[in-house]
Design a protein around this motif. Structure first.
Motif, mmCIF file in Angstrom:
data_model
loop_
_atom_site.group_PDB
_atom_site.id
_atom_site.type_symbol
_atom_site.label_atom_id
_atom_site.label_comp_id
_atom_site.label_asym_id
_atom_site.label_seq_id
_atom_site.Cartn_x
_atom_site.Cartn_y
_atom_site.Cartn_z
ATOM 1 N N LEU A 21 19.166 -63.036 29.668
ATOM 2 C CA LEU A 21 18.306 -62.502 28.710
ATOM 3 C C LEU A 21 17.196 -61.239 28.827
ATOM 4 C CD1 LEU A 21 18.402 -63.899 26.058
ATOM 5 C CD2 LEU A 21 20.448 -62.651 25.878
ATOM 6 N N LYS A 22 16.318 -61.770 30.005
ATOM 7 C CA LYS A 22 15.765 -61.019 31.011
ATOM 8 C C LYS A 22 16.376 -60.256 31.893
ATOM 9 C CE LYS A 22 11.587 -64.014 29.878
ATOM 10 N NZ LYS A 22 10.633 -65.027 30.726
ATOM 11 N N LYS A 23 17.499 -60.839 32.383
ATOM 12 C CA LYS A 23 18.139 -60.062 33.426
ATOM 13 C C LYS A 23 18.828 -59.043 33.029
ATOM 14 C CE LYS A 23 20.911 -61.316 37.687
ATOM 15 N NZ LYS A 23 21.118 -62.081 38.591
ATOM 16 N N GLY A 61 6.903 -53.278 36.744
ATOM 17 C CA GLY A 61 5.990 -53.773 35.787
ATOM 18 C C GLY A 61 5.591 -54.988 36.295
ATOM 19 N N THR A 62 5.201 -55.937 35.379
ATOM 20 C CA THR A 62 5.045 -57.883 36.205
ATOM 21 C C THR A 62 5.246 -58.585 35.214
ATOM 22 O OG1 THR A 62 3.003 -56.530 36.882
ATOM 23 C CG2 THR A 62 3.194 -58.630 37.022
ATOM 24 N N GLY A 63 6.044 -60.111 36.299
ATOM 25 C CA GLY A 63 6.407 -60.955 34.726
ATOM 26 C C GLY A 63 8.232 -61.141 35.095
ATOM 27 N N SER A 64 8.195 -62.300 33.962
ATOM 28 C CA SER A 64 9.725 -62.336 34.362
ATOM 29 C C SER A 64 10.964 -62.357 34.200
ATOM 30 C CB SER A 64 10.021 -63.972 34.004
ATOM 31 O OG SER A 64 9.243 -63.877 32.829
ATOM 32 N N THR A 65 10.158 -61.187 33.383
ATOM 33 C CA THR A 65 11.324 -59.951 32.559
ATOM 34 C C THR A 65 11.230 -58.914 33.813
ATOM 35 O OG1 THR A 65 10.845 -60.796 30.750
ATOM 36 C CG2 THR A 65 12.527 -59.223 30.941
ATOM 37 N N ALA A 66 10.326 -57.999 33.987
ATOM 38 C CA ALA A 66 10.689 -57.047 34.844
ATOM 39 C C ALA A 66 10.887 -57.153 36.379
ATOM 40 C CB ALA A 66 8.283 -56.640 34.833
ATOM 41 N N ILE A 111 8.809 -49.365 33.875
ATOM 42 C CA ILE A 111 9.774 -50.434 33.057
ATOM 43 C C ILE A 111 8.655 -51.718 33.199
ATOM 44 C CG2 ILE A 111 11.777 -51.736 33.074
ATOM 45 C CD1 ILE A 111 13.147 -50.003 35.104
ATOM 46 N N ASP A 112 8.577 -52.400 32.717
ATOM 47 C CA ASP A 112 8.079 -53.593 32.056
ATOM 48 C C ASP A 112 7.643 -54.329 31.307
ATOM 49 O OD1 ASP A 112 5.359 -55.414 33.173
ATOM 50 O OD2 ASP A 112 3.531 -54.301 32.292
ATOM 51 N N GLY A 113 7.752 -55.714 30.978
ATOM 52 C CA GLY A 113 8.106 -56.573 30.588
ATOM 53 C C GLY A 113 6.768 -56.673 29.326
ATOM 54 N N ALA A 114 7.020 -57.377 28.202
ATOM 55 C CA ALA A 114 5.632 -57.398 27.314
ATOM 56 C C ALA A 114 5.774 -59.175 27.178
ATOM 57 C CB ALA A 114 5.923 -56.989 26.062
ATOM 58 N N ASP A 115 4.769 -59.404 26.207
ATOM 59 C CA ASP A 115 4.776 -60.419 25.018
ATOM 60 C C ASP A 115 5.130 -60.907 23.756
ATOM 61 O OD1 ASP A 115 3.571 -61.927 27.509
ATOM 62 O OD2 ASP A 115 1.827 -60.873 27.402
ATOM 63 N N GLU A 116 4.757 -59.739 23.072
ATOM 64 C CA GLU A 116 4.997 -59.406 21.449
ATOM 65 C C GLU A 116 5.064 -57.974 21.647
ATOM 66 O OE1 GLU A 116 1.955 -60.700 18.863
ATOM 67 O OE2 GLU A 116 2.047 -62.261 19.564
ATOM 68 N N VAL A 128 2.064 -56.789 22.306
ATOM 69 C CA VAL A 128 0.830 -56.802 23.458
ATOM 70 C C VAL A 128 1.335 -56.911 25.199
ATOM 71 C CG1 VAL A 128 -0.316 -59.151 23.904
ATOM 72 C CG2 VAL A 128 0.296 -58.548 20.750
ATOM 73 N N LYS A 129 0.090 -56.799 25.535
ATOM 74 C CA LYS A 129 0.410 -57.537 27.359
ATOM 75 C C LYS A 129 -0.474 -58.515 27.692
ATOM 76 C CE LYS A 129 2.947 -53.704 29.552
ATOM 77 N NZ LYS A 129 3.434 -55.006 29.707
ATOM 78 N N GLY A 130 -0.204 -58.872 28.257
ATOM 79 C CA GLY A 130 -1.312 -59.624 29.789
ATOM 80 C C GLY A 130 -1.399 -61.069 29.776
ATOM 81 N N ARG A 131 -0.455 -61.664 28.549
ATOM 82 C CA ARG A 131 -0.431 -63.283 29.431
ATOM 83 C C ARG A 131 -0.215 -63.523 30.435
ATOM 84 N NH1 ARG A 131 3.016 -64.021 23.238
ATOM 85 N NH2 ARG A 131 0.757 -63.117 22.438
ATOM 86 N N GLY A 132 0.398 -62.407 31.423
ATOM 87 C CA GLY A 132 0.619 -62.679 32.964
ATOM 88 C C GLY A 132 -0.746 -62.550 33.390
ATOM 89 N N GLY A 133 -1.837 -61.358 32.915
ATOM 90 C CA GLY A 133 -2.899 -61.264 33.861
ATOM 91 C C GLY A 133 -3.690 -59.679 33.856
ATOM 92 N N ARG A 145 -4.146 -52.732 34.882
ATOM 93 C CA ARG A 145 -3.273 -51.697 36.030
ATOM 94 C C ARG A 145 -1.971 -51.287 35.053
ATOM 95 N NH1 ARG A 145 -4.271 -54.028 42.382
ATOM 96 N NH2 ARG A 145 -6.513 -54.548 42.001
ATOM 97 N N GLU A 146 -1.594 -52.625 34.159
ATOM 98 C CA GLU A 146 -0.343 -52.151 33.194
ATOM 99 C C GLU A 146 -0.802 -51.022 32.741
ATOM 100 O OE1 GLU A 146 2.516 -56.474 33.562
ATOM 101 O OE2 GLU A 146 0.677 -55.751 31.640
ATOM 102 N N LYS A 147 -1.797 -50.867 32.076
ATOM 103 C CA LYS A 147 -1.855 -49.903 31.054
ATOM 104 C C LYS A 147 -2.985 -48.810 31.974
ATOM 105 C CE LYS A 147 -3.813 -50.947 26.741
ATOM 106 N NZ LYS A 147 -4.455 -51.407 26.242
ATOM 107 N N SER A 205 12.819 -63.021 21.624
ATOM 108 C CA SER A 205 12.148 -64.423 21.411
ATOM 109 C C SER A 205 10.710 -63.735 20.985
ATOM 110 C CB SER A 205 11.780 -65.555 22.371
ATOM 111 O OG SER A 205 11.449 -64.902 23.498
ATOM 112 N N LYS A 206 10.345 -62.188 21.720
ATOM 113 C CA LYS A 206 9.353 -61.525 22.450
ATOM 114 C C LYS A 206 8.996 -60.648 20.328
ATOM 115 C CE LYS A 206 8.429 -63.227 26.253
ATOM 116 N NZ LYS A 206 8.663 -61.551 27.109
ATOM 117 N N LEU A 207 10.012 -60.598 20.261
ATOM 118 C CA LEU A 207 9.765 -59.647 18.590
ATOM 119 C C LEU A 207 9.114 -60.241 17.190
ATOM 120 C CD1 LEU A 207 13.720 -58.371 17.749
ATOM 121 C CD2 LEU A 207 11.633 -58.069 18.666
#
Ligand code: ABF
Length: 251
Positions: A23-25, A44-49, A101-106, A114-119, A123-125, A141-143
């Motif tokens: 789904l992320k892909k 972006g950063t994270g497993s989706t980005a 293009i970047d992911g998010a946590d919520e 909400v972002k930043g669970r990847g730390g 820089r993202e902001k 699942s992020k909604l």
């Protein structure tokens, strides 16, 4: 905001169960359709980005995209982009970015994030705040109904100096929402250190924190806070991939 739902499979085909990573892909590849040759791109950063960066590298290699400049949002993404041969620069040289293009946590119903669970939230902001368009990519699942509503962390980047003092201030600020503030640890049990040499205090909330802009201002007024993971009114588009298809939500 407008919504557009695209079906992934023809009506009569048997249901396909997709993994969360698939789904992320799907969301990531959809977002890369917005990329045009000649663009300066926030990566972006994270497993989706990660899927989006990979796809951009692939299209460059195939010559289907040319003249791209990437602005990475983390050291990790910088390494990935270098390995894919994506030309890179930074905000100093490119203070305006065409598209990130970047992911998010919520993601809440107003497209606040909400972002930043990847730390990598600071820089993202910085990068996503410099973008004409910010396409956020998530699986369903992020909604959430409200930010913090997943019960998972709301991250705040703080300077290491007397972080307990700062964490206490943050916990007190949101005590009416049952806030518990915890220092993020790495896998060795040491404080997690961001790309900028800072720590992360994760806020866990039992209820919503009310007016988000008021909360944001209050967090940023605490000396010791560097930045927080609420991205208010920043995403121009959110692409959500779910079992029933892709939904594109525009500001
Ligand atoms: C980045 O990656 C972060 O802002 C966010 O914390 C995280 C989302 O990761 P994933 O795509 O792996 O769920 O976008």
């Amino acid at each position: 905001s407008s919504m557009e739902a695209l079906s992934l499979s023809p009506p009569m085909s048997p249901p396909v169960i997709l993994t969360q990573d698939e789904l992320k892909k799907i969301a990531a590849y959809k977002a890369v359709e917005f990329v045009e040759s000649g663009m300066v791109l926030g990566l972006g950063t994270g497993s989706t980005a990660k899927h989006a960066v990979e796809r951009i590298g692939e299209l460059l290699r195939q010559g289907r995209l040319t003249n791209i400049i990437g602005i990475p949002t983390s050291k990790k993404t910088q390494e990935q982009a270098i390995s894919l041969g994506i030309p890179l620069s930074d905000l100093d040289s490119h203070p305006t970015i065409d598209l990130a293009i970047d992911g998010a946590d919520e993601v809440d119903p107003h497209l606040n994030l909400v972002k930043g669970r990847g730390g990598s939230l600071l820089r993202e902001k910085m990068v996503e705040g410099a973008c004409k368009k910010f396409v956020c990519i998530v699986d369903e699942s992020k909604l959430v109904k409200y930010l913090g509503g997943s019960g998972l962390a709301m991250p705040v980047e703080v300077v290491p100096f007397c972080w307990k003092f700062t964490a206490n201030k943050l916990q007190n600020l949101f005590r009416d929402s049952g806030c518990v503030a915890k220092l993020r640890k790495d896998c060795k049990g040491e404080p997690f250190v961001t790309d900028n040499g800072n720590y992360i205090v994760d806020l866990y909330l039992k209820k919503d924190i009310g007016d988000l802009q008021v909360a944001s201002d209050a967090i940023l007024r605490i000396a010791g806070v560097v930045e927080h993971g609420m991205f208010l009114d920043m995403a121009t588009t959110v692409i959500v991939a779910g079992e029933l298809g892709i939904t594109i939500k525009n500001k």
